[in-house]
Write a protein that holds these residues in place. Structure first.
Motif, PDB file in Angstrom:
ATOM      1  N   LEU A 223      39.789  76.370  57.185  1.00 47.56           N
ATOM      2  CA  LEU A 223      40.824  77.288  57.669  1.00 47.56           C
ATOM      3  C   LEU A 223      42.217  76.745  57.387  1.00 47.56           C
ATOM      4  O   LEU A 223      43.178  77.510  57.338  1.00 47.56           O
ATOM      5  N   GLY A 224      42.315  75.424  57.213  1.00 49.92           N
ATOM      6  CA  GLY A 224      43.639  74.833  57.075  1.00 49.92           C
ATOM      7  C   GLY A 224      44.372  75.034  58.376  1.00 49.92           C
ATOM      8  O   GLY A 224      43.836  74.725  59.435  1.00 49.92           O
ATOM      9  N   ASP A 225      45.595  75.580  58.342  1.00 48.28           N
ATOM     10  CA  ASP A 225      46.286  75.727  59.620  1.00 48.28           C
ATOM     11  C   ASP A 225      46.432  77.170  60.085  1.00 48.28           C
ATOM     12  O   ASP A 225      47.224  77.452  60.968  1.00 48.28           O
ATOM     13  N   SER A 226      45.668  78.089  59.478  1.00 46.08           N
ATOM     14  CA  SER A 226      45.655  79.407  60.113  1.00 46.08           C
ATOM     15  C   SER A 226      44.309  80.097  60.000  1.00 46.08           C
ATOM     16  O   SER A 226      43.524  79.826  59.086  1.00 46.08           O
ATOM     17  N   GLY A 227      44.069  80.981  60.943  1.00 40.20           N
ATOM     18  CA  GLY A 227      42.780  81.636  61.078  1.00 40.20           C
ATOM     19  C   GLY A 227      42.215  81.339  62.444  1.00 40.20           C
ATOM     20  O   GLY A 227      42.928  80.812  63.301  1.00 40.20           O
ATOM     21  N   VAL A 229      38.332  80.419  64.805  1.00 41.96           N
ATOM     22  CA  VAL A 229      36.894  80.304  64.991  1.00 41.96           C
ATOM     23  C   VAL A 229      36.585  80.577  66.457  1.00 41.96           C
ATOM     24  O   VAL A 229      37.176  79.961  67.345  1.00 41.96           O
ATOM     25  N   VAL A 230      35.688  81.531  66.700  1.00 39.96           N
ATOM     26  CA  VAL A 230      35.151  81.699  68.042  1.00 39.96           C
ATOM     27  C   VAL A 230      33.789  81.017  68.029  1.00 39.96           C
ATOM     28  O   VAL A 230      32.861  81.465  67.365  1.00 39.96           O
ATOM     29  N   GLN A 231      33.725  79.891  68.732  1.00 38.94           N
ATOM     30  CA  GLN A 231      32.482  79.128  68.769  1.00 38.94           C
ATOM     31  C   GLN A 231      31.646  79.618  69.943  1.00 38.94           C
ATOM     32  O   GLN A 231      32.020  79.466  71.096  1.00 38.94           O
ATOM     33  N   ALA A 252      45.141  67.733  64.905  1.00 36.49           N
ATOM     34  CA  ALA A 252      46.052  67.608  66.037  1.00 36.49           C
ATOM     35  C   ALA A 252      45.599  68.540  67.163  1.00 36.49           C
ATOM     36  O   ALA A 252      45.074  69.622  66.904  1.00 36.49           O
ATOM     37  N   GLN A 253      45.823  68.094  68.384  1.00 37.65           N
ATOM     38  CA  GLN A 253      45.401  68.852  69.563  1.00 37.65           C
ATOM     39  C   GLN A 253      45.899  70.304  69.536  1.00 37.65           C
ATOM     40  O   GLN A 253      45.157  71.234  69.790  1.00 37.65           O
ATOM     41  N   LYS A 258      44.986  76.153  68.637  1.00 35.91           N
ATOM     42  CA  LYS A 258      45.389  77.379  67.963  1.00 35.91           C
ATOM     43  C   LYS A 258      44.223  78.019  67.217  1.00 35.91           C
ATOM     44  O   LYS A 258      44.124  79.238  67.117  1.00 35.91           O
ATOM     45  N   LEU A 259      43.343  77.161  66.676  1.00 39.64           N
ATOM     46  CA  LEU A 259      42.308  77.657  65.770  1.00 39.64           C
ATOM     47  C   LEU A 259      40.963  77.924  66.427  1.00 39.64           C
ATOM     48  O   LEU A 259      40.185  78.729  65.942  1.00 39.64           O
ATOM     49  N   LEU A 260      40.678  77.208  67.530  1.00 36.79           N
ATOM     50  CA  LEU A 260      39.300  77.209  68.034  1.00 36.79           C
ATOM     51  C   LEU A 260      39.207  77.601  69.494  1.00 36.79           C
ATOM     52  O   LEU A 260      39.906  77.040  70.333  1.00 36.79           O
ATOM     53  N   VAL A 261      38.337  78.575  69.771  1.00 32.11           N
ATOM     54  CA  VAL A 261      38.035  78.916  71.166  1.00 32.11           C
ATOM     55  C   VAL A 261      36.519  79.029  71.341  1.00 32.11           C
ATOM     56  O   VAL A 261      35.811  79.342  70.389  1.00 32.11           O
TER      57      VAL A 261
END
Lengths: 463, 338
Positions: A223-227, A229-231, A252-253, A258-261
């Motif tokens: 994803l790099g730094d945008s996009g 993931v719903v885990q 980084a935290q 920002k990316l993962l929930v």
């Protein structure tokens, strides 16, 4: 013939440095291990105890010699020589007709070798000594000589290499530690999933992951730094190791946030219920313990979390010392722990809230499933959140559950390009005149069901 | 249209995938006013514009699906100018080269651009792909495609003989992919192109002799972690299979014995009666289509029938009878500057 391109050289063209707190991969021969750098705490590589102070400040990819429990930097040119000296040997001419295993071929005695070792002689010199004092070495075939060298080097030269974790290295590490730990998700199967699901920056993916977060990490890396993931996880709470591989990526935290929930699969399924039930749901995630299905359920959640706290960072990240301390921890420590636990819970609730908002739009870009549960219900449920014309990939260690899943999806008629496949991966020994497939290979890397979701055919019928 | 950003609705100028059936798929550039002839009749481009990807579009004698084009679907439909790499190899290459957004990749040769699309997708939006081919026409066709597919900012394509001249780039690459007839000639020229943190290299060769020479060149060139892999796809067909059981119980055996004795008697009446009974036992008259009707009264077929019983159909994954047995060897290695 052609001109050179004009191009901008990268501004960040420096080697990345190992820092305190980083997750790293320590690799030795064929064993590797994921650890977090802590200069005061020992890490274990097999039975070998290692203090990592010596690696801090050195670039990733460096080799280190193990002396006692300490790691000493090795010049890259030297380590490369050692790596390749064994590998290349000239074509063999001699054979082994004169070799007899009488246990007398080594002139150095055990005591003499011990003496060399304790006397601070380097590993390489010991091996040199062994070769010089071996009566049979020069009679061995080239191949046998190389094998002998490799064996002795393995025993006396203890080098490790420190690598920055990537999906490739994590996948290799988990697989080598025991394929079943990650549902036999072999690297080629993981690679197929990422490609078939068109995982790319700015995409939004639903990931169901039963393999230490390895699949989640692989998607996040792309994803790099945008996009986003719903885990999605089974059960009311995640297992302690559900993001082990994710943390290994050293993101980084804030970026991770920002990316993962995360979201329990039951909560995802609830989003699909008719609106009358929705109201109750809504309350539930605000105050999850008071409302909800039953008291039993919340007790279960508690018990589970309790268990999780204990085996935080199980198996791969070795923290035996840490456990010992646990027993003697002070009261102050305990309350701090309680607080951390409450924090984690609050964060989990935040994540769930965001995850639900993201899923509710039903406009996700891909679904990837590696599950210890039967995939059919998981897939049928989570597919609902995908936009049309978006791909999905379902992995299973077994073929039959995917056959079932295939049928259910076919019956539903909302998919194209439905394919059940497996990949076959073979590695080769490539040496002059001795090239052949590896003697051992993995028998199966699991099975994959892939396809693309489309709008159901309702009014349109083939004329 | 862009391969690297999803879009919900089809716009004029997009290249889309038209799906009529699994063996009838087409990449189609949507141009207002044009008509595409399919086996289900005419498909007006204008009827596709504004549709949501993943929906059905009407042809004059049927319907088709319109899908968003991914690099994997492009690989299935692209115009072949050379042999191409397929998804099983491509996906392994991408993972083994540690690719992610922001990485810089050098590729030789471009060929039909099958791999290039997947590389570009993975390193977008901040990475760069430099791809080279010594064939002039291939270069210009590929350049047009990248432009049309929204990859113009990410992909730079140029005519160049990489085997002889190297990449002509210094201190820039995180990863390299070589699909060259003599990769061992190019490998000594690669060092300068890797950035100072080093990187990964992959060489694709169909023949083992090429792999042999490549690995030697990699050893000599100071590469480590050299591994050669082969990855093949095994597809399965999911279908219903039913195999009738042969019944070998005492009861059945007695029955078959009875039949053979009766037919020796030659009493046609008894024969008929027994046949009826046997049929109810086998539940289904259509058991064993292979047994033709004319033969069905023969002793042999009656005995066979009395032993068989239709079993319930099962769903099974049946491996394809013929699959590609070889594509190429993938050799991977790590480069570290000393």
């Amino acid at each position: 013939m052609s001109q050179n391109l004009t191009y901008e050289k990268s501004s960040t063209n420096t080697r990345k440095i190992i820092q305190e707190g980083d997750f790293i991969i320590i690799r030795r021969q064929d064993a590797s291990r994921l650890v977090q750098v802590d200069k005061y705490k020992a890490a274990f590589l097999g039975k070998q105890k290692l203090f990592l102070g010596g690696i801090i400040g050195k670039p990733y990819g460096s080799s280190f010699e193990v002396k006692g429990s300490d790691l000493h930097f090795v010049d890259p040119a030297k380590s490369r020589f050692l790596c390749s000296s064994v590998a290349i040997a000239e074509a063999q001419t001699r054979d082994n007709r004169f070799l007899v295993d009488d246990g007398k071929s080594q002139k150095l005695t055990k005591e003499q070798i011990e003496e060399l070792k304790t006397g601070g002689v380097s590993g390489e010199q010991i091996v040199e000594n062994l070769v010089e004092n071996s009566t049979t070495f020069k009679d061995k075939t080239q191949y046998a000589q190389a094998k002998y060298l490799k064996k002795k080097q393995k025993k006396y030269i203890n080098h490790v290499i420190i690598l920055e974790p990537t999906t490739r290295l994590l996948s290799e590490m988990y697989f080598s530690q025991g394929p079943l730990k990650i549902c036999n998700l072999r690297v080629d199967s993981l690679a197929q999933m990422l490609a078939m699901c068109n995982v790319m920056s700015r995409g939004r993916y639903v990931v169901f992951d039963s393999c230490f977060g390895l699949l989640t990490a692989a998607v996040l890396e792309r994803l790099g730094d945008s996009g986003c993931v719903v885990q999605v996880y089974p059960g009311p709470g995640p297992t302690s190791s559900f993001r082990q591989a994710v943390y290994a990526l050293n993101l980084a935290q804030e970026q991770l946030k920002k990316l993962l929930v995360g979201l329990p699969v039951t909560e995802a399924a609830r989003l699909l219920l008719p609106p009358s039930n929705e109201v109750i749901n809504h309350d539930k995630h605000v105050v999850p313990k008071i409302t909800g299905d039953s008291k039993e359920n919340s007790v279960e959640v508690n018990a589970r979390e309790e268990a999780e706290e204990k085996d935080e960072f199980t198996s791969v990240v070795d923290m035996k010392d840490c456990e010992v301390e646990d027993k003697y921890e002070s009261q102050a420590n305990k309350s701090a722990k309680e607080e951390a636990k409450a924090d984690r819970k609050a964060q989990r609730m935040d994540e769930q809230k965001i995850a639900k908002e993201i899923l509710a739009v039903k406009n996700m870009d891909g679904l990837l499933v590696v599950s210890r549960h039967h995939p059919t219900n998981i897939v049928l449920t989570l597919l609902e959140f995908l936009a049309p014309s978006r791909p999905f990939a379902v992995f299973s260690l077994y073929q039959q559950p995917l056959v079932d899943c295939y049928r259910k999806l076919k019956d539903k008629g909302e998919t194209l390009f439905l394919k059940l496949t497996e990949t076959w991966l073979r590695s080769y020994q490539v040496l002059p005149d001795r090239t052949h497939p590896a003697i051992n290979m993995s028998g199966s890397g699991g099975y994959l069901l892939t396809g693309i979701k489309v709008e159901p055919l309702q009014t349109h019928k083939k004329s | 249209m862009s391969f690297i950003e999803y879009r919900d609705l089809v716009k004029n100028g997009d290249t889309v995938l038209i799906y009529l059936s699994i063996s009838n798929i087409y990449a189609l550039k949507i141009t207002s006013g044009k008509v595409f002839q399919t086996k289900y009749g005419a498909l007006k481009h204008d009827s596709i514009i504004g549709k949501r990807y993943g929906n059905v579009v009407q042809c004059s004698r049927g319907w088709a699906y319109v899908l968003f084009l991914t690099p994997e679907l492009w690989t299935l439909t692209l115009p072949h100018r050379t042999q191409i790499l397929y998804t099983p190899d491509i996906s392994l290459v991408i993972l083994q080269l540690d690719l992610k957004p922001g990485k810089v990749v050098c590729e030789a040769g471009t060929g039909s651009g099958s791999l290039s699309h997947a590389l570009a997708r993975t390193i977008a939006p901040t990475g760069q792909l430099y791809t080279f081919d010594f064939h002039e026409q291939r270069v210009s066709l590929a350049r047009e495609e990248f432009q049309e597919h929204g990859l113009g900012d990410i992909v730079t394509v140029q005519q160049r003989d990489v085997c002889a001249e190297g990449f002509g780039l210094e201190d820039i690459a995180d990863a390299m992919f070589l699909d060259l007839p003599h990769p061992w000639e190019a490998i000594p020229l690669m060092n300068v192109s890797f950035r100072c943190s080093g990187g990964r290299l992959c060489s694709f060769s169909p023949c083992i002799e090429q792999v042999q020479k490549t690995c030697e060149a990699l050893h000599t060139g100071g590469f480590t972690d050299i591994t050669t892999l082969e990855c093949l796809l095994r597809p399965f067909e999911v279908k219903e299979v039913s195999l009738p059981h042969l019944h070998l119980s005492e009861e059945t055996l007695n029955k078959t014995r009875k039949i053979s004795l009766e037919s020796q008697d030659g009493t046609t009446d008894v024969k008929k009666e027994e046949t009826g009974k046997i049929n109810t036992n086998s539940l289904d008259d259509t058991t064993g289509d292979a047994v033709s009707f004319s033969k069905s009264n023969s002793k042999r077929s009656r005995i066979e029938k009395s032993m068989e019983n239709v079993c319930e159909a099962e769903w099974a994954a049946v491996p394809s009878l013929q699959i590609p047995g070889h594509t190429g060897y993938l050799t991977f290695a790590t480069f570290t500057h000393s």
